[in-house]
Design a protein around this motif. Structure first.
Motif, short mmCIF file in Angstrom:
data_model
loop_
_atom_site.label_atom_id
_atom_site.label_comp_id
_atom_site.label_asym_id
_atom_site.label_seq_id
_atom_site.Cartn_x
_atom_site.Cartn_y
_atom_site.Cartn_z
N ASP A 99 0.85 -1.21 0.00
CA ASP A 99 0.00 0.00 0.00
C ASP A 99 0.88 1.25 0.00
OD1 ASP A 99 -2.17 -1.58 0.06
OD2 ASP A 99 -2.82 -1.09 2.11
N ARG A 116 2.65 1.59 -3.42
CA ARG A 116 1.75 2.05 -4.50
C ARG A 116 1.48 3.54 -4.37
NH1 ARG A 116 -1.99 -2.97 -4.05
NH2 ARG A 116 -1.19 -4.30 -5.73
N ALA A 117 1.20 3.97 -3.12
CA ALA A 117 0.90 5.40 -2.91
C ALA A 117 2.13 6.25 -3.24
CB ALA A 117 0.45 5.63 -1.47
N SER A 148 4.51 5.49 -5.34
CA SER A 148 4.71 5.47 -6.78
C SER A 148 3.76 6.48 -7.44
CB SER A 148 4.46 4.05 -7.28
OG SER A 148 4.50 4.03 -8.67
N THR A 149 2.53 6.54 -6.93
CA THR A 149 1.55 7.49 -7.48
C THR A 149 2.03 8.94 -7.33
OG1 THR A 149 -0.14 5.96 -6.80
CG2 THR A 149 -0.90 8.15 -7.37
N VAL A 150 2.74 9.23 -6.23
CA VAL A 150 3.20 10.62 -6.07
C VAL A 150 4.59 10.84 -6.72
CG1 VAL A 150 1.80 10.90 -3.99
CG2 VAL A 150 4.24 10.42 -3.75
N GLY A 151 5.03 9.87 -7.51
CA GLY A 151 6.23 10.10 -8.34
C GLY A 151 7.54 9.57 -7.78
N THR A 161 5.14 -1.92 -9.16
CA THR A 161 5.24 -0.46 -9.31
C THR A 161 6.37 -0.05 -10.25
OG1 THR A 161 6.82 -0.17 -7.52
CG2 THR A 161 4.48 -0.14 -6.91
N CYS A 175 2.12 4.19 5.18
CA CYS A 175 0.72 4.51 4.85
C CYS A 175 -0.08 4.84 6.11
CB CYS A 175 0.08 3.41 4.02
SG CYS A 175 0.22 1.76 4.70
N ASP A 213 1.03 11.07 0.95
CA ASP A 213 0.46 12.36 0.54
C ASP A 213 1.19 13.52 1.21
OD1 ASP A 213 -1.31 11.27 -1.16
OD2 ASP A 213 -3.09 11.54 0.10
N ARG A 247 4.38 14.03 -0.55
CA ARG A 247 4.20 14.75 -1.82
C ARG A 247 4.12 16.26 -1.55
NH1 ARG A 247 -1.48 13.96 -3.37
NH2 ARG A 247 -1.54 15.32 -1.54
#
Ligand code: PEP
Ligand code: MN
Length: 358
Positions: free
Chosen positions: A39, A42-43, A45-48, A84, A236, A252, A255
């Motif tokens: 988790d 993945r999070a 990776s989503t924020v770069g 990822t 997370c 988050d 980020r």
């Protein structure tokens, strides 16, 4: 003879990461479960984030603390990699850890502060790394503020043939209460930079600060003082983390921190200015060479005019030439008045040189 041969170490480059942007390695202090690891990954990776960290074997100061999940966490890192595309990094402290991590295809191995303080452990690890030249190795500073110990640890890894080598500044233990968990003693990594100018040096604001609110200001200091990137702990659910809970941030929050960080030029303004001035000098050299060539052609024309008994100034030719130059100058963004001034001055000198031939 140089005492250390870290001068030839080149900056680390990672696929998908802009060479000019700070390297950011992020992930939980510890891999706790497959779900928490994945988790978080993945999070991130989503924020770069492109490089994921997670401790599998945890050196705890007191027995009875969470000592990491051990080998069973390695397949979780493989899953992160597969799902990822991130590179994965973990801490190794023994020869067994090195072998297991290399077998599992872990991309980046780091030595923690307690390990880099121990030359026997560092030498064993270096020997185990021999022949694995494509792995990336990061050496955190030793717990005690001893630059030689840090250099020695790096040198042992370098001597094992590892060239993808970098350092991580995570601050130093010191007695008494301080705002930060580990005293930064910035002069020590700055001296390391002087001795190994090309080597990638990251800053770990999580372990320096010990509290999540210090991550951003410490990261900004690191970027403003020439560190090549950051290693930041992110979980997370930070408050439920089994280790270093107070210093972890959600992906988050990470980020947002990264977005607020100001990236300033690594070059002193003076150097930037002198580079631009160098370009001006180059242009002027070209201009003068072209002017000299133009005058030499002009003298040839003057000789021809003299031989053929022609006037030096031919008004129609002059009008056509100025008109054509103004148009050309205009298309290059040059103001008409300026082009006219320059062309008139050049023409005047041409005429003078041709008159001299008569
Ligand atoms: C870690 O990175 O989680 C860690 C244990 O760090 P250090 O060796 O800097 O204490
Ligand atoms: Mn930690």
């Amino acid at each position: 003879m140089e005492r250390y041969s870290l001068q030839d170490i080149e900056p680390l480059r990672f696929p998908g990461l802009d060479a000019d942007a700070p390297i950011v390695i992020a992930g939980p202090c510890s891999a706790e479960t497959l779900a928490q690891t994945l988790d978080t990954a993945r999070a991130l990776s989503t924020v770069g984030i492109k490089v994921f960290r997670a401790g599998i074997w945890k050196p705890r100061t007191m027995p009875g603390g969470f000592e990491g999940v051990g080998n069973c966490g390695l397949p979780w890192l493989q899953t992160v990699k597969r799902e990822t595309g991130m590179l994965v990094a973990t801490e190794v402290a023994t020869v067994e850890h090195v072998r297991a991590a290399l077998d599992a295809g872990v991309d980046i191995l780091w030595m923690g502060a307690r390990t880099s303080a121990n030359p026997f452990a560092m030498q064993d690890i270096a020997d185990a790394l021999h022949g694995h030249d494509d792995v990336t190795v990061l050496v955190k500073n030793p717990v005690n503020p001893d630059l030689d110990l840090w250099l020695g640890a790096l040198q042992r890894i370098r001597n094992a043939g590892i060239t993808r080598l970098g350092a991580v500044h995570r601050g130093f233990s010191s007695a008494g209460a301080h705002i930060y968990r580990n005293d930064p003693q910035w002069h020590i990594p700055f001296e390391l930079r002087r001795l190994a100018p090309g080597m990638t040096i990251l800053c770990d604001p999580s372990h320096i600060g010990g509290r999540r609110q210090y991550i951003e200001p410490l990261s900004q200091i690191a970027l403003d003082t020439g560190f090549d990137g950051l290693m930041i702990e992110s979980h997370c659910h930070p408050d439920e983390a089994l280790s270093d809970s107070a210093q972890q941030v959600t992906p988050d929050a990470l980020r947002d921190i990264l977005q607020r960080l100001v990236i300033r030029s690594g070059m002193p303004v003076d150097d930037e200015l002198s580079l631009l001035r160098q370009q001006i000098d180059d242009c002027d050299h070209e201009l003068l060479a072209v002017l000299a060539r133009r005058m030499s052609v002009s003298r040839e024309i003057g000789a021809f005019k003299k031989a053929n008994n022609l006037r030096v100034v031919q008004p129609t030719r002059y009008q056509e030439m100025i008109k054509a130059r103004l148009e050309e100058g205009n298309s290059l963004g040059l103001p008409a008045e300026f082009t006219q001034h320059v062309m008139q001055a050049i023409h005047e000198e041409s005429v003078r040189q041709q008159l001299n031939l008569l």
